[in-house]
Write a protein that holds these residues in place. Structure first.
Motif, PDB file in Angstrom:
ATOM      1  N   ASP A  96       0.827  -1.196   0.000  1.00 51.31           N
ATOM      2  CA  ASP A  96       0.000   0.000   0.000  1.00 51.31           C
ATOM      3  C   ASP A  96       0.867   1.255   0.000  1.00 51.31           C
ATOM      4  O   ASP A  96       0.499   2.279  -0.564  1.00 51.31           O
ATOM      5  CB  ASP A  96      -0.914   0.028   1.240  1.00 51.31           C
ATOM      6  N   ALA A  97       2.032   1.171   0.664  1.00 51.50           N
ATOM      7  CA  ALA A  97       2.922   2.329   0.756  1.00 51.50           C
ATOM      8  C   ALA A  97       4.362   1.865   0.911  1.00 51.50           C
ATOM      9  O   ALA A  97       4.632   0.808   1.471  1.00 51.50           O
ATOM     10  CB  ALA A  97       2.526   3.210   1.933  1.00 51.50           C
ATOM     11  N   LEU A  98       5.277   2.685   0.399  1.00 52.10           N
ATOM     12  CA  LEU A  98       6.710   2.532   0.642  1.00 52.10           C
ATOM     13  C   LEU A  98       7.185   3.771   1.391  1.00 52.10           C
ATOM     14  O   LEU A  98       6.900   4.903   0.977  1.00 52.10           O
ATOM     15  CB  LEU A  98       7.491   2.424  -0.665  1.00 52.10           C
ATOM     16  N   VAL A  99       7.925   3.549   2.466  1.00 51.37           N
ATOM     17  CA  VAL A  99       8.523   4.642   3.224  1.00 51.37           C
ATOM     18  C   VAL A  99       9.995   4.686   2.858  1.00 51.37           C
ATOM     19  O   VAL A  99      10.699   3.674   2.955  1.00 51.37           O
ATOM     20  CB  VAL A  99       8.349   4.430   4.739  1.00 51.37           C
ATOM     21  N   VAL A 100      10.481   5.864   2.448  1.00 51.22           N
ATOM     22  CA  VAL A 100      11.854   5.979   1.964  1.00 51.22           C
ATOM     23  C   VAL A 100      12.520   7.223   2.555  1.00 51.22           C
ATOM     24  O   VAL A 100      11.865   8.229   2.811  1.00 51.22           O
ATOM     25  CB  VAL A 100      11.915   6.043   0.422  1.00 51.22           C
ATOM     26  N   PRO A 101      13.878   7.181   2.726  1.00 56.36           N
ATOM     27  CA  PRO A 101      14.617   8.340   3.202  1.00 56.36           C
ATOM     28  C   PRO A 101      15.402   9.044   2.095  1.00 56.36           C
ATOM     29  O   PRO A 101      16.315   9.819   2.372  1.00 56.36           O
ATOM     30  CB  PRO A 101      15.574   7.721   4.232  1.00 56.36           C
ATOM     31  N   GLU A 102      15.080   8.761   0.838  1.00 55.63           N
ATOM     32  CA  GLU A 102      15.798   9.341  -0.299  1.00 55.63           C
ATOM     33  C   GLU A 102      14.825   9.558  -1.452  1.00 55.63           C
ATOM     34  O   GLU A 102      13.668   9.153  -1.370  1.00 55.63           O
ATOM     35  CB  GLU A 102      16.960   8.442  -0.726  1.00 55.63           C
ATOM     36  N   THR A 103      15.293  10.211  -2.529  1.00 53.97           N
ATOM     37  CA  THR A 103      14.375  10.623  -3.591  1.00 53.97           C
ATOM     38  C   THR A 103      14.485   9.802  -4.877  1.00 53.97           C
ATOM     39  O   THR A 103      13.621   9.919  -5.742  1.00 53.97           O
ATOM     40  CB  THR A 103      14.603  12.107  -3.945  1.00 53.97           C
ATOM     41  N   THR A 104      15.515   8.978  -5.014  1.00 53.46           N
ATOM     42  CA  THR A 104      15.628   8.173  -6.224  1.00 53.46           C
ATOM     43  C   THR A 104      14.408   7.272  -6.406  1.00 53.46           C
ATOM     44  O   THR A 104      14.014   6.957  -7.536  1.00 53.46           O
ATOM     45  CB  THR A 104      16.907   7.318  -6.178  1.00 53.46           C
ATOM     46  N   SER A 105      13.776   6.905  -5.308  1.00 53.17           N
ATOM     47  CA  SER A 105      12.610   6.017  -5.353  1.00 53.17           C
ATOM     48  C   SER A 105      11.437   6.617  -6.108  1.00 53.17           C
ATOM     49  O   SER A 105      10.518   5.886  -6.497  1.00 53.17           O
ATOM     50  CB  SER A 105      12.169   5.662  -3.934  1.00 53.17           C
ATOM     51  N   THR A 106      11.442   7.933  -6.324  1.00 58.33           N
ATOM     52  CA  THR A 106      10.326   8.531  -7.079  1.00 58.33           C
ATOM     53  C   THR A 106      10.277   8.046  -8.513  1.00 58.33           C
ATOM     54  O   THR A 106       9.262   8.221  -9.194  1.00 58.33           O
ATOM     55  CB  THR A 106      10.419  10.067  -7.061  1.00 58.33           C
ATOM     56  N   LEU A 107      11.340   7.415  -9.007  1.00 60.16           N
ATOM     57  CA  LEU A 107      11.288   6.813 -10.332  1.00 60.16           C
ATOM     58  C   LEU A 107      10.208   5.747 -10.431  1.00 60.16           C
ATOM     59  O   LEU A 107       9.717   5.455 -11.526  1.00 60.16           O
ATOM     60  CB  LEU A 107      12.652   6.211 -10.682  1.00 60.16           C
ATOM     61  N   LEU A 108       9.833   5.163  -9.310  1.00 61.10           N
ATOM     62  CA  LEU A 108       8.751   4.174  -9.325  1.00 61.10           C
ATOM     63  C   LEU A 108       7.463   4.785  -9.858  1.00 61.10           C
ATOM     64  O   LEU A 108       6.647   4.091 -10.464  1.00 61.10           O
ATOM     65  CB  LEU A 108       8.536   3.617  -7.917  1.00 61.10           C
ATOM     66  N   LYS A 109       7.278   6.090  -9.644  1.00 64.35           N
ATOM     67  CA  LYS A 109       6.110   6.767 -10.189  1.00 64.35           C
ATOM     68  C   LYS A 109       6.425   7.442 -11.530  1.00 64.35           C
ATOM     69  O   LYS A 109       5.716   7.254 -12.513  1.00 64.35           O
ATOM     70  CB  LYS A 109       5.606   7.825  -9.193  1.00 64.35           C
ATOM     71  N   SER A 110       7.509   8.229 -11.554  1.00 63.69           N
ATOM     72  CA  SER A 110       7.761   9.064 -12.724  1.00 63.69           C
ATOM     73  C   SER A 110       8.168   8.263 -13.952  1.00 63.69           C
ATOM     74  O   SER A 110       7.915   8.680 -15.080  1.00 63.69           O
ATOM     75  CB  SER A 110       8.841  10.106 -12.406  1.00 63.69           C
ATOM     76  N   ARG A 111       8.798   7.111 -13.729  1.00 63.15           N
ATOM     77  CA  ARG A 111       9.268   6.323 -14.870  1.00 63.15           C
ATOM     78  C   ARG A 111       8.547   4.998 -15.020  1.00 63.15           C
ATOM     79  O   ARG A 111       8.286   4.551 -16.147  1.00 63.15           O
ATOM     80  CB  ARG A 111      10.768   6.063 -14.745  1.00 63.15           C
TER      81      ARG A 111
END
Length: 402
Positions: A96-111
């Protein structure tokens, strides 16, 4: 609800920021999985999560080709981190959610289009550098922030809204006995912590570092802990997309090793668990966010303006108001004298900055506040189906590698 905590980095310094939140959620009966990209990460998380909690650990893998490419580029382009995101999409989609301490993970949405997955961000630090306030933050569904300082700047920049962020304090503090002062040296000299950053433009190690070590090697009044940001010596080549700079980091000359009053630590766990920020008496650095962990107990700070920044009035250097700023090593002896003669000179400014930076709540640990904020957010959004509408954030910016 099913929540994953993703640790996808080369080093361990981000783990303490979110691992205690995972422990809180698991203790409350939430289905929690810890997703690690190395055995070292898993060992560090296990050290912070009480044994017996129903937490699932998953080791993430990627292709041999991605590992080879990462090695050949020295990690400047993080092929391994990117490969882990791409090759574990089906796993991430099951949460349902991923908790992350960095921003590279936004590729899961943007790419990669995982629009149904809620991305929750807690920055791994509470510093002032501009890299912490980029447009990529808009890609997160929910943002957990340490205090008013960071929240207000993000609101002014349009990176978050009042509805999709929450002040929760600093969960890393929950993992440390802040009153304990570790003893590093077998003498009673005052101890200086030299903590340069790794940024190719901003790091004082690039032009002043060897001079700093020379100064302390040749005197007998102070101990020195040389504990830079853990990424400084993780790579030889450093790249900054923000400043468009490349830099081959110089090695530490052998003459500084083995001196009884100098401790050199380029990346042990002591560099990430606040041991050195608790043990020292004077902070010497440049732009690292660790200075905010330092001022939790107000003490003298000296900042090296090695890149000739016009820093006054610049929010990226707000922390330089908390101590002396010097432009050359020739000024260091006098700055140290001032620190020793009047150690409380900047205490009132540091106390105010600490209060604004960390939303301290004496009644509840930060990790507990963060856990509650996450469950409240997910419950309130569970009936909403929200498409991805923020593709105006460039993919190159979204990756960030931060």
């Amino acid at each position: 609800m099913k929540i994953g905590f993703l640790f996808n980095h080369d080093m361990l310094h981000q783990i303490a920021h979110t691992a205690p939140i995972a422990a809180e959620l698991a203790a409350e009966g939430v289905d929690v999985s810890i997703l690690c990209s190395s055995p070292e990460q898993e060992r560090r998380v296990r050290a912070l999560v009480p044994a017996g909690l129903p937490v699932r650990f998953v080791q993430l893998t990627t292709s041999r080709l991605a590992n080879i490419a990462n090695s050949l580029t020295g990690g400047v382009i993080p092929f391994r981190r990117l490969g882990i995101l791409r090759q574990n999409l089906s796993l991430f989609a099951g949460f349902d959610a991923l908790v992350v301490p960095e921003t590279t993970s936004t590729l899961l949405k943007s790419r990669y289009g995982l629009n149904g997955l809620k991305l929750i961000y807690l920055p791994h630090g509470a510093g002032d550098r501009s890299i912490g306030f980029r447009g990529v933050t808009r890609l997160f569904d929910f943002v957990l922030l340490s205090g008013n300082k960071v929240r207000d700047r993000m609101l002014r920049s349009g990176l978050v809204t009042a509805e999709n962020c929450k002040i929760v304090g600093y969960p890393k503090f929950d993992t440390v006995d802040l009153d304990h002062v570790p003893r590093i040296f077998d003498n009673d000299r005052p101890t200086v912590l030299y903590n340069p950053h790794f940024d190719p433009l901003l790091s004082s190690w690039r032009t002043m570092g060897e001079q700093v070590l020379d100064y302390f090697a040749q005197q007998d009044r102070f101990n020195l802990i040389f504990a830079p940001h853990v990424m400084l010596f993780q790579r030889r080549l450093h790249a900054s997309l923000e400043h468009r700079r490349l830099w081959f980091r110089r090695k530490i000359p052998q003459r500084f090793f083995g001196l009884p009053h100098i401790r050199i630590d380029t990346g042990s766990p002591l560099s990430t668990d606040m041991s050195y920020t608790r043990a020292a008496d004077i902070y010497l650095g440049d732009v690292s966010s660790q200075v905010y962990e330092w001022i939790y107990r107000p003490r003298p700070c000296i900042f090296l303006n090695s890149h000739h920044a016009a820093w006054r009035g610049n929010p990226n250097y707000a922390h330089w108001l908390l101590g002396d700023v010097i432009d050359s090593i020739a000024e260091l002896p006098a700055a140290l004298e001032r620190a020793m003669a009047d150690p409380t000179r900047f205490a009132h400014l540091q106390e105010h900055a600490c209060k604004e930076t960390f939303g301290v709540d004496d009644n509840r640990p930060s990790s507990q506040r963060a856990a509650q904020a996450i469950t409240s957010f997910l419950r309130s959004s569970s009936t909403k189906v929200e498409g991805f509408t923020r593709k105006h954030v460039l993919c190159s910016e979204a990756s960030g590698f931060y």
